[in-house]
Design a protein around this motif. Structure first.
Motif, PDB file in Angstrom:
ATOM      1  N   GLY A  12       0.806  -1.220   0.000  1.00 28.36           N
ATOM      2  CA  GLY A  12       0.000   0.000   0.000  1.00 28.36           C
ATOM      3  C   GLY A  12       0.831   1.259   0.000  1.00 28.36           C
ATOM      4  N   ALA A  13       2.104   1.143   0.342  1.00 26.12           N
ATOM      5  CA  ALA A  13       2.958   2.331   0.419  1.00 26.12           C
ATOM      6  C   ALA A  13       3.405   2.775  -0.974  1.00 26.12           C
ATOM      7  CB  ALA A  13       4.182   2.050   1.286  1.00 26.12           C
ATOM      8  N   PRO A  14       3.277   4.075  -1.241  1.00 18.89           N
ATOM      9  CA  PRO A  14       3.813   4.614  -2.488  1.00 18.89           C
ATOM     10  C   PRO A  14       5.276   5.008  -2.297  1.00 18.89           C
ATOM     11  CG  PRO A  14       2.616   6.327  -1.343  1.00 18.89           C
ATOM     12  CD  PRO A  14       2.512   5.077  -0.494  1.00 18.89           C
ATOM     13  N   PHE A  15       6.034   5.003  -3.376  1.00 22.26           N
ATOM     14  CA  PHE A  15       7.381   5.586  -3.350  1.00 22.26           C
ATOM     15  C   PHE A  15       7.739   6.047  -4.752  1.00 22.26           C
ATOM     16  CE2 PHE A  15       8.164   1.042  -3.999  1.00 22.26           C
ATOM     17  CZ  PHE A  15       9.149   1.002  -4.974  1.00 22.26           C
ATOM     18  N   GLY A  16       8.674   6.976  -4.803  1.00 24.06           N
ATOM     19  CA  GLY A  16       9.119   7.504  -6.083  1.00 24.06           C
ATOM     20  C   GLY A  16       8.283   8.652  -6.608  1.00 24.06           C
ATOM     21  N   GLU A  17       7.218   8.992  -5.891  1.00 27.12           N
ATOM     22  CA  GLU A  17       6.313  10.032  -6.391  1.00 27.12           C
ATOM     23  C   GLU A  17       6.877  11.434  -6.199  1.00 27.12           C
ATOM     24  OE1 GLU A  17       5.616   9.943  -2.127  1.00 27.12           O
ATOM     25  OE2 GLU A  17       5.893   8.350  -3.593  1.00 27.12           O
ATOM     26  N   MET A  18       7.722  11.635  -5.189  1.00 21.87           N
ATOM     27  CA  MET A  18       8.228  12.987  -4.923  1.00 21.87           C
ATOM     28  C   MET A  18       8.994  13.554  -6.114  1.00 21.87           C
ATOM     29  SD  MET A  18       9.197  13.148  -0.843  1.00 21.87           S
ATOM     30  CE  MET A  18      10.816  13.628  -1.249  1.00 21.87           C
ATOM     31  N   SER A  19       9.856  12.739  -6.712  1.00 26.17           N
ATOM     32  CA  SER A  19      10.647  13.262  -7.834  1.00 26.17           C
ATOM     33  C   SER A  19       9.779  13.530  -9.059  1.00 26.17           C
ATOM     34  CB  SER A  19      11.807  12.327  -8.178  1.00 26.17           C
ATOM     35  OG  SER A  19      11.347  11.125  -8.721  1.00 26.17           O
ATOM     36  N   ALA A  45      -2.017  13.383   1.836  1.00 26.32           N
ATOM     37  CA  ALA A  45      -2.033  12.970   3.250  1.00 26.32           C
ATOM     38  C   ALA A  45      -0.811  12.111   3.568  1.00 26.32           C
ATOM     39  CB  ALA A  45      -3.328  12.227   3.571  1.00 26.32           C
ATOM     40  N   THR A  46      -0.438  11.236   2.647  1.00 27.13           N
ATOM     41  CA  THR A  46       0.745  10.398   2.849  1.00 27.13           C
ATOM     42  C   THR A  46       1.996  11.268   2.940  1.00 27.13           C
ATOM     43  OG1 THR A  46      -0.267   8.531   1.697  1.00 27.13           O
ATOM     44  CG2 THR A  46       2.138   8.538   1.836  1.00 27.13           C
ATOM     45  N   LEU A  47       2.133  12.225   2.034  1.00 25.01           N
ATOM     46  CA  LEU A  47       3.296  13.119   2.054  1.00 25.01           C
ATOM     47  C   LEU A  47       3.316  13.982   3.314  1.00 25.01           C
ATOM     48  CD1 LEU A  47       3.363  14.172  -1.702  1.00 25.01           C
ATOM     49  CD2 LEU A  47       4.973  12.658  -0.526  1.00 25.01           C
ATOM     50  N   ALA A  48       2.145  14.459   3.744  1.00 28.99           N
ATOM     51  CA  ALA A  48       2.071  15.248   4.977  1.00 28.99           C
ATOM     52  C   ALA A  48       2.512  14.407   6.170  1.00 28.99           C
ATOM     53  CB  ALA A  48       0.655  15.781   5.187  1.00 28.99           C
ATOM     54  N   GLY A  49       2.132  13.141   6.181  1.00 29.05           N
ATOM     55  CA  GLY A  49       2.567  12.244   7.256  1.00 29.05           C
ATOM     56  C   GLY A  49       4.079  12.098   7.287  1.00 29.05           C
ATOM     57  N   ARG A  50       4.696  12.031   6.119  1.00 29.01           N
ATOM     58  CA  ARG A  50       6.161  11.938   6.067  1.00 29.01           C
ATOM     59  C   ARG A  50       6.798  13.206   6.629  1.00 29.01           C
ATOM     60  NH1 ARG A  50       7.068   9.760  -0.041  1.00 29.01           N
ATOM     61  NH2 ARG A  50       5.956   7.788   0.183  1.00 29.01           N
ATOM     62  N   VAL A  51       6.249  14.368   6.272  1.00 27.50           N
ATOM     63  CA  VAL A  51       6.782  15.636   6.784  1.00 27.50           C
ATOM     64  C   VAL A  51       6.640  15.678   8.306  1.00 27.50           C
ATOM     65  CG1 VAL A  51       6.452  18.140   6.806  1.00 27.50           C
ATOM     66  CG2 VAL A  51       6.429  16.908   4.641  1.00 27.50           C
ATOM     67  N   ARG A  52       5.500  15.273   8.819  1.00 23.80           N
ATOM     68  CA  ARG A  52       5.299  15.248  10.282  1.00 23.80           C
ATOM     69  C   ARG A  52       6.306  14.334  10.970  1.00 23.80           C
ATOM     70  NH1 ARG A  52       1.175  17.887  12.427  1.00 23.80           N
ATOM     71  NH2 ARG A  52      -0.584  18.445  11.113  1.00 23.80           N
ATOM     72  N   ASP A  53       6.532  13.151  10.385  1.00 26.14           N
ATOM     73  CA  ASP A  53       7.504  12.227  10.968  1.00 26.14           C
ATOM     74  C   ASP A  53       8.906  12.842  10.986  1.00 26.14           C
ATOM     75  OD1 ASP A  53       5.569  10.305  11.402  1.00 26.14           O
ATOM     76  OD2 ASP A  53       6.111   9.102   9.627  1.00 26.14           O
ATOM     77  N   LEU A  54       9.290  13.485   9.892  1.00 27.78           N
ATOM     78  CA  LEU A  54      10.593  14.139   9.844  1.00 27.78           C
ATOM     79  C   LEU A  54      10.696  15.281  10.845  1.00 27.78           C
ATOM     80  CD1 LEU A  54      11.169  14.199   5.978  1.00 27.78           C
ATOM     81  CD2 LEU A  54      12.417  12.825   7.677  1.00 27.78           C
ATOM     82  N   ASP A  55       9.615  16.044  10.968  1.00 25.83           N
ATOM     83  CA  ASP A  55       9.579  17.142  11.934  1.00 25.83           C
ATOM     84  C   ASP A  55       9.755  16.615  13.358  1.00 25.83           C
ATOM     85  OD1 ASP A  55       8.952  20.052  12.523  1.00 25.83           O
ATOM     86  OD2 ASP A  55       7.358  19.049  13.658  1.00 25.83           O
TER      87      ASP A  55
END
Length: 141
Positions: free
Chosen positions: A76-83, A126-136
């Motif tokens: 279910g996890a996406p990856f590679g979308e940021m680039s 929402a997935t990307l926001a979750g990643r930002v929160r985790d990094l924060d």
């Protein structure tokens, strides 16, 4: 799981796609191709330009920055979308942690699907926001 009908049914059970209509799931299935990687295979190279986004259908993947493991991704996890979204280089390596099946969506199709399936765009945000929160949280506590 080679047939589109089976893929659509499988996508409906993937968290990122939950709640999407059969029509939307069909559009996503049509946009990509299933790809399989053996355990240990490198799928994404840090520093490369992105040509596809991926969603894990079965198995796990390991995300590494340099030689440091930063995450383990599950179905279910996406990856590679940021680039694809910012047209920048890949920020990490992604390696198959187990035998891995992914839906690979080429850049042009990925952008088209986000336009045609707004609910997917919202879920991806929402997935990307979750990643930002985790990094924060990691950086600032």
């Amino acid at each position: 799981m080679a047939r589109r009908t089976e893929l659509v049914n499988h996508l409906g059970n993937v968290g990122l796609f939950s709640g999407l209509s059969k029509s939307d799931l069909g559009r996503i299935a049509q946009a990509g191709e299933q790809a399989e990687y053996p355990e240990g295979a490198t799928i994404v190279e840090q520093g490369d330009m992105g040509r596809s986004a991926f969603v894990i259908l079965e198995g796990t993947a390991i995300v590494r920055r340099g030689s440091r493991k930063v995450a383990e991704l599950e179905p279910g996890a996406p990856f590679g979308e940021m680039s694809l979204l910012d047209k920048g280089p890949r920020t990490a390596y992604v390696v198959a942690g187990t035998d891995l099946t992914v839906l690979e969506i080429p850049a042009k199709e990925f952008m088209r699907v986000l336009d045609e399936v707004p609910k997917l765009a919202v879920k991806l945000l929402a997935t990307l926001a979750g990643r930002v929160r985790d990094l924060d949280r990691k950086a600032y506590g």
